[in-house]
Motif scaffolding. Structure first.
Motif, PDB file in Angstrom:
ATOM      1  N   CYS A  23       0.782  -1.352   0.226  1.00  0.00           N
ATOM      2  CA  CYS A  23      -0.009   0.080  -0.036  1.00  0.00           C
ATOM      3  C   CYS A  23       0.744   1.278  -0.055  1.00  0.00           C
ATOM      4  O   CYS A  23       0.384   2.276  -0.628  1.00  0.00           O
ATOM      5  CB  CYS A  23      -0.793   0.033   1.332  1.00  0.00           C
ATOM      6  SG  CYS A  23      -2.378  -0.946   1.102  1.00  0.00           S
ATOM      7  N   GLU A  24       2.054   1.113   0.662  1.00  0.00           N
ATOM      8  CA  GLU A  24       2.945   2.514   0.604  1.00  0.00           C
ATOM      9  C   GLU A  24       3.494   2.792  -0.522  1.00  0.00           C
ATOM     10  O   GLU A  24       3.586   4.147  -0.752  1.00  0.00           O
ATOM     11  CB  GLU A  24       4.062   2.272   1.540  1.00  0.00           C
ATOM     12  CG  GLU A  24       4.999   1.216   1.278  1.00  0.00           C
ATOM     13  CD  GLU A  24       6.021   0.744   2.465  1.00  0.00           C
ATOM     14  OE1 GLU A  24       6.363   1.877   2.633  1.00  0.00           O
ATOM     15  OE2 GLU A  24       6.156  -0.072   2.749  1.00  0.00           O
ATOM     16  N   PHE A  25       3.427   2.015  -1.407  1.00  0.00           N
ATOM     17  CA  PHE A  25       3.878   2.217  -2.814  1.00  0.00           C
ATOM     18  C   PHE A  25       2.765   2.664  -3.933  1.00  0.00           C
ATOM     19  O   PHE A  25       3.195   2.972  -4.991  1.00  0.00           O
ATOM     20  CB  PHE A  25       4.699   0.909  -3.392  1.00  0.00           C
ATOM     21  CG  PHE A  25       5.655   0.659  -2.683  1.00  0.00           C
ATOM     22  CD1 PHE A  25       6.822   1.720  -2.330  1.00  0.00           C
ATOM     23  CD2 PHE A  25       5.856  -0.476  -1.994  1.00  0.00           C
ATOM     24  CE1 PHE A  25       7.948   1.129  -1.616  1.00  0.00           C
ATOM     25  CE2 PHE A  25       6.926  -0.879  -1.143  1.00  0.00           C
ATOM     26  CZ  PHE A  25       7.886   0.097  -1.115  1.00  0.00           C
ATOM     27  N   GLY A  26       1.348   2.643  -3.353  1.00  0.00           N
ATOM     28  CA  GLY A  26       0.144   2.594  -4.038  1.00  0.00           C
ATOM     29  C   GLY A  26      -0.097   4.218  -4.229  1.00  0.00           C
ATOM     30  O   GLY A  26       0.708   5.147  -3.541  1.00  0.00           O
ATOM     31  N   PRO A  27      -0.954   4.675  -5.068  1.00  0.00           N
ATOM     32  CA  PRO A  27      -1.253   5.979  -5.333  1.00  0.00           C
ATOM     33  C   PRO A  27      -2.158   6.577  -4.045  1.00  0.00           C
ATOM     34  O   PRO A  27      -2.054   7.991  -3.975  1.00  0.00           O
ATOM     35  CB  PRO A  27      -2.257   5.975  -6.500  1.00  0.00           C
ATOM     36  CG  PRO A  27      -3.018   4.543  -6.337  1.00  0.00           C
ATOM     37  CD  PRO A  27      -1.989   3.684  -5.846  1.00  0.00           C
ATOM     38  N   ASP A  28      -2.640   5.943  -3.244  1.00  0.00           N
ATOM     39  CA  ASP A  28      -3.462   6.427  -2.180  1.00  0.00           C
ATOM     40  C   ASP A  28      -3.147   6.032  -0.943  1.00  0.00           C
ATOM     41  O   ASP A  28      -3.935   5.755  -0.086  1.00  0.00           O
ATOM     42  CB  ASP A  28      -5.005   6.263  -2.510  1.00  0.00           C
ATOM     43  CG  ASP A  28      -5.407   7.002  -3.667  1.00  0.00           C
ATOM     44  OD1 ASP A  28      -5.053   7.948  -4.028  1.00  0.00           O
ATOM     45  OD2 ASP A  28      -6.298   6.395  -4.455  1.00  0.00           O
ATOM     46  N   LYS A  31      -5.082   7.629   2.052  1.00  0.00           N
ATOM     47  CA  LYS A  31      -6.273   6.933   2.188  1.00  0.00           C
ATOM     48  C   LYS A  31      -6.278   5.801   2.820  1.00  0.00           C
ATOM     49  O   LYS A  31      -7.457   5.185   3.718  1.00  0.00           O
ATOM     50  CB  LYS A  31      -7.128   7.042   0.875  1.00  0.00           C
ATOM     51  CG  LYS A  31      -7.438   8.344   0.579  1.00  0.00           C
ATOM     52  CD  LYS A  31      -8.104   8.274  -0.966  1.00  0.00           C
ATOM     53  CE  LYS A  31      -8.338   9.641  -1.424  1.00  0.00           C
ATOM     54  NZ  LYS A  31      -9.119   9.567  -2.979  1.00  0.00           N
ATOM     55  N   CYS A  32      -5.323   4.999   2.657  1.00  0.00           N
ATOM     56  CA  CYS A  32      -5.239   3.660   3.073  1.00  0.00           C
ATOM     57  C   CYS A  32      -5.078   3.437   4.776  1.00  0.00           C
ATOM     58  O   CYS A  32      -4.920   2.291   5.178  1.00  0.00           O
ATOM     59  CB  CYS A  32      -4.214   2.742   2.209  1.00  0.00           C
ATOM     60  SG  CYS A  32      -4.636   2.733   0.546  1.00  0.00           S
ATOM     61  N   LYS A  33      -4.377   4.471   5.030  1.00  0.00           N
ATOM     62  CA  LYS A  33      -3.668   4.364   6.670  1.00  0.00           C
ATOM     63  C   LYS A  33      -4.839   3.981   7.557  1.00  0.00           C
ATOM     64  O   LYS A  33      -4.457   2.986   8.419  1.00  0.00           O
ATOM     65  CB  LYS A  33      -3.015   5.888   6.867  1.00  0.00           C
ATOM     66  CG  LYS A  33      -1.748   5.767   6.400  1.00  0.00           C
ATOM     67  CD  LYS A  33      -1.215   7.122   6.780  1.00  0.00           C
ATOM     68  CE  LYS A  33       0.373   7.310   6.171  1.00  0.00           C
ATOM     69  NZ  LYS A  33       1.013   8.679   6.567  1.00  0.00           N
ATOM     70  N   GLN A  38      -6.545  -0.548  11.246  1.00  0.00           N
ATOM     71  CA  GLN A  38      -7.543  -1.338  11.776  1.00  0.00           C
ATOM     72  C   GLN A  38      -7.476  -2.916  11.323  1.00  0.00           C
ATOM     73  O   GLN A  38      -7.446  -3.837  12.183  1.00  0.00           O
ATOM     74  CB  GLN A  38      -8.765  -1.075  11.328  1.00  0.00           C
ATOM     75  CG  GLN A  38     -10.033  -1.842  11.851  1.00  0.00           C
ATOM     76  CD  GLN A  38     -11.361  -1.179  11.514  1.00  0.00           C
ATOM     77  OE1 GLN A  38     -11.532  -0.369  10.525  1.00  0.00           O
ATOM     78  NE2 GLN A  38     -12.458  -1.797  11.712  1.00  0.00           N
ATOM     79  N   HIS A  39      -6.801  -3.094  10.216  1.00  0.00           N
ATOM     80  CA  HIS A  39      -6.830  -4.588   9.672  1.00  0.00           C
ATOM     81  C   HIS A  39      -5.458  -5.008   9.711  1.00  0.00           C
ATOM     82  O   HIS A  39      -5.390  -6.354   9.650  1.00  0.00           O
ATOM     83  CB  HIS A  39      -7.203  -4.591   8.285  1.00  0.00           C
ATOM     84  CG  HIS A  39      -8.817  -4.371   8.303  1.00  0.00           C
ATOM     85  ND1 HIS A  39      -9.469  -3.027   7.912  1.00  0.00           N
ATOM     86  CD2 HIS A  39     -10.003  -5.279   8.448  1.00  0.00           C
ATOM     87  CE1 HIS A  39     -10.682  -3.177   8.018  1.00  0.00           C
ATOM     88  NE2 HIS A  39     -11.031  -4.335   8.425  1.00  0.00           N
ATOM     89  N   ALA A  40      -4.445  -4.304   9.532  1.00  0.00           N
ATOM     90  CA  ALA A  40      -2.957  -4.838   9.412  1.00  0.00           C
ATOM     91  C   ALA A  40      -1.940  -3.888  10.217  1.00  0.00           C
ATOM     92  O   ALA A  40      -1.016  -3.440   9.765  1.00  0.00           O
ATOM     93  CB  ALA A  40      -2.541  -4.894   8.130  1.00  0.00           C
ATOM     94  N   LEU A  47       2.997   3.364  11.593  1.00  0.00           N
ATOM     95  CA  LEU A  47       1.684   3.980  11.629  1.00  0.00           C
ATOM     96  C   LEU A  47       0.980   4.021  13.027  1.00  0.00           C
ATOM     97  O   LEU A  47       0.249   4.884  13.424  1.00  0.00           O
ATOM     98  CB  LEU A  47       0.897   3.406  10.508  1.00  0.00           C
ATOM     99  CG  LEU A  47       1.178   3.644   8.942  1.00  0.00           C
ATOM    100  CD1 LEU A  47       0.181   2.824   8.341  1.00  0.00           C
ATOM    101  CD2 LEU A  47       1.091   5.061   8.716  1.00  0.00           C
ATOM    102  N   VAL A  48       1.026   2.783  13.539  1.00  0.00           N
ATOM    103  CA  VAL A  48       0.614   2.665  15.099  1.00  0.00           C
ATOM    104  C   VAL A  48       1.123   3.526  16.003  1.00  0.00           C
ATOM    105  O   VAL A  48       0.565   4.403  16.681  1.00  0.00           O
ATOM    106  CB  VAL A  48       0.729   1.192  15.376  1.00  0.00           C
ATOM    107  CG1 VAL A  48       0.335   1.053  16.978  1.00  0.00           C
ATOM    108  CG2 VAL A  48       0.027   0.384  14.467  1.00  0.00           C
TER     109      VAL A  48
END
Length: 187
Positions: A23-28, A31-33, A38-40, A47-48
């Motif tokens: 996700c960190e290499f994705g475009p958003d 928004k994913c944080k 919550q899930h990973a 991030l935590v």
């Protein structure tokens, strides 16, 4: 007997659709944080930590608003705001902090000379900050062009401030020329 290999389970992000570890290499990623927290949470421990720090900051802001935040007494000890003697806390020196904890210094007028290499052989020498000393950049570019028999022009730099671009590698020679021509400019 050898154990039968299990299939690999991949957790896909509910926001961007990439595997969670990408996700960190994705475009958003911003928004994913929340979804990742919550899930990973084990994939991104930073991030935590950031989320916990933000919650602590919000809590301290609420405490300051109610008047129960600790106030420094100057000798390293602290008292809570309710027990203070009524005197306002000393104003902290206003300093702009940049990301990474660096402190932005007050800008002093100075002339900056840089050499930019292009096409492996050709050089451009940029002179920034002459206008801070009351020097007209148009006149300065003409003098530099005549002195070094090269092209010189006033252009907008990346910070939207005017600078002088001189063709050629004259970074060392231009220092002496500027100090001789305009003695009150600091290099």
């Amino acid at each position: 007997m050898a154990e039968k290999p299990e299939p690999v389970r991949v957790l896909y992000c509910g926001v961007c659709g990439l595997p969670a570890e990408y996700c960190e290499f994705g475009p958003d990623f911003e928004k994913c944080k929340p979804w990742l927290l919550q899930h990973a949470p084990d994939l991104y421990p930073d991030l935590v930590k950031d989320a916990n720090a933000k919650e602590a900051d919000k809590l301290s802001d609420k405490l300051k608003a109610t008047g129960f935040a600790p106030v420094s007494t100057g000798d390293g000890a602290s008292t809570d705001g309710a027990a203070s003697s009524g005197a306002p806390a000393s104003k902290e020196e206003e300093v702009k902090r940049l990301p990474g904890g660096k402190i932005k210094k007050k800008e002093k007028p100075e002339v900056i000379i840089e050499k930019v290499v292009r096409n492996r052989r050709k050089c451009i020498t940029t002179v920034k900050g002459l206008d801070l000393f009351g020097i007209k950049l148009g006149d300065a570019s003409k003098k530099l062009g005549k002195k070094f028999a090269t092209g010189a022009s006033v252009v907008k730099g990346p910070t939207e401030k005017d600078q002088i671009d001189v063709q050629g590698d004259i970074a060392y020679d231009v220092v002496e020329f500027i100090t001789d021509t305009w003695p009150d400019s600091r290099l």
